[in-house]
Design an enzyme around this catalytic site. Structure first.
Site, mmCIF file in Angstrom:
data_model
loop_
_atom_site.group_PDB
_atom_site.id
_atom_site.type_symbol
_atom_site.label_atom_id
_atom_site.label_comp_id
_atom_site.label_asym_id
_atom_site.label_seq_id
_atom_site.Cartn_x
_atom_site.Cartn_y
_atom_site.Cartn_z
ATOM 1 C CG ASP A 89 -0.414 -0.666 2.528
ATOM 2 O OD1 ASP A 89 0.997 -0.596 2.844
ATOM 3 O OD2 ASP A 89 -1.032 -1.015 3.504
ATOM 4 C CG ASN B 46 -8.501 -2.065 12.392
ATOM 5 O OD1 ASN B 46 -7.808 -2.637 11.979
ATOM 6 N ND2 ASN B 46 -9.047 -0.886 12.070
ATOM 7 C CG HIS C 18 -5.710 -2.708 9.312
ATOM 8 N ND1 HIS C 18 -5.783 -1.274 9.533
ATOM 9 C CD2 HIS C 18 -4.542 -3.337 9.461
ATOM 10 C CE1 HIS C 18 -4.642 -0.965 10.061
ATOM 11 N NE2 HIS C 18 -3.595 -2.016 9.527
ATOM 12 C CD GLU D 46 -8.428 0.347 8.155
ATOM 13 O OE1 GLU D 46 -8.400 -0.484 9.293
ATOM 14 O OE2 GLU D 46 -8.020 1.581 8.489
HETATM 15 P P1 PGA Z 1 2.453 -2.018 12.701
HETATM 16 O O1 PGA Z 1 1.090 -2.090 11.535
HETATM 17 O O2 PGA Z 1 3.444 -3.106 12.279
HETATM 18 O O3 PGA Z 1 2.904 -0.646 12.895
HETATM 19 O O4 PGA Z 1 1.856 -2.585 13.938
HETATM 20 C C1 PGA Z 1 0.705 -3.215 11.212
HETATM 21 C C2 PGA Z 1 -0.582 -2.980 10.271
HETATM 22 O O5 PGA Z 1 -1.175 -1.984 10.600
HETATM 23 O O6 PGA Z 1 -0.724 -3.862 9.411
#
Ligand code: PGA
Length: 241
Positions: free
Chosen positions: A67, A135, A137, A142
């Protein structure tokens, strides 16, 4: 889903790095799906160290990132292109032309279609590295995102904007939208490695592994993929026991 639990983050980084570097050595033209965020940083620094000490060769490797934020050029320190160059690509003998991060600027609709096509033309992703949001995702898909999505423009939730604010300077706004590979694009990868660390991911992991497969918890869709390995530290795995 195979679950591998290590005592701490350092051991998880070592184990995942070993998986990836071995795969690169076995298949020199491997197509790697890569992720950003805090979780992969320890893996990327180990890949760099391995390249420097063992000479693992990235000359023919192709990469696709999950992304990119809308509106950020690759030169912006908050962009995922900048992150990937800084943490990984600048330190490997990879051909930068073979590294792909979705474009966050220009005509996004057509860039999404082209991204999907580019993955297909490369023969698909051999190994996709994934993190997970608190959450549930995966990439910027999301809760509520259709399982049928391919690369698309996504609106970030407040929770995600808050979690990612640490990557932006004071007074700098986290973009509200992003271009992201979709759930369907992710599921096309031949093998998926999902990494989660820390207590704050424990509930998301529990729902992903044990909960119903539902668009309300996007990562739960991985239950349907035939080749997923989870690498967890004890804290992230603590609700599975
Ligand atoms: P993080 O993010 O590695 O910064 O915890 C993971 C994600 O949001 O996929």
């Amino acid at each position: 889903m195979q679950t591998i639990i290590h005592k701490n983050a350092e051991q998880v980084y070592d184990a995942v790095t070993k998986q990836i570097t071995e795969a690169v050595r076995i298949k020199p033209d491997l197509v790697l799906g890569l992720a950003t965020g805090s979780t992969p940083v320890g893996i990327y620094s180990r890949m760099v160290k391995d390249h420097q000490t063992n000479g693992t060769d990235y000359k023919k490797i192709t990469t696709f990132n999950l992304d990119e934020y809308e509106g950020l050029e690759g030169s912006h320190p908050g962009s995922y292109r900048y992150f990937m160059n800084d943490k990984l690509f600048d330190h490997l003998n990879i051909d930068i032309q073979n590294t792909h991060v979705p474009s966050g600027t220009g005509n996004l609709e057509s860039a999404c279609k082209q991204y999907e096509k580019a993955i297909e033309n490369a023969g698909g992703i051999d190994i996709q590295l994934l993190g997970i949001g608190i959450n549930g995702h995966i990439a910027f898909n999301e809760p509520g995102t259709s399982f049928e999505t391919e690369t698309h423009i996504a609106t970030l939730t407040e929770e995600t904007i808050k979690a990612n604010a640490k990557f932006f300077g004071e007074g700098q706004q986290v973009p509200l939208r992003a271009v992201t590979m979709g759930i369907r694009s992710i599921l096309k990868a031949k093998k998926i490695i999902l990494v989660a660390l820390g207590k704050e991911k424990a509930e998301a992991i529990q729902k992903m592994v044990r909960g119903p497969v539902t668009e309300l918890h996007p990562a739960s869709v991985l239950q349907r993929h035939p080749n997923v390995t989870l690498y967890l530290d004890e804290e992230a795995a603590s609700y599975l026991k």
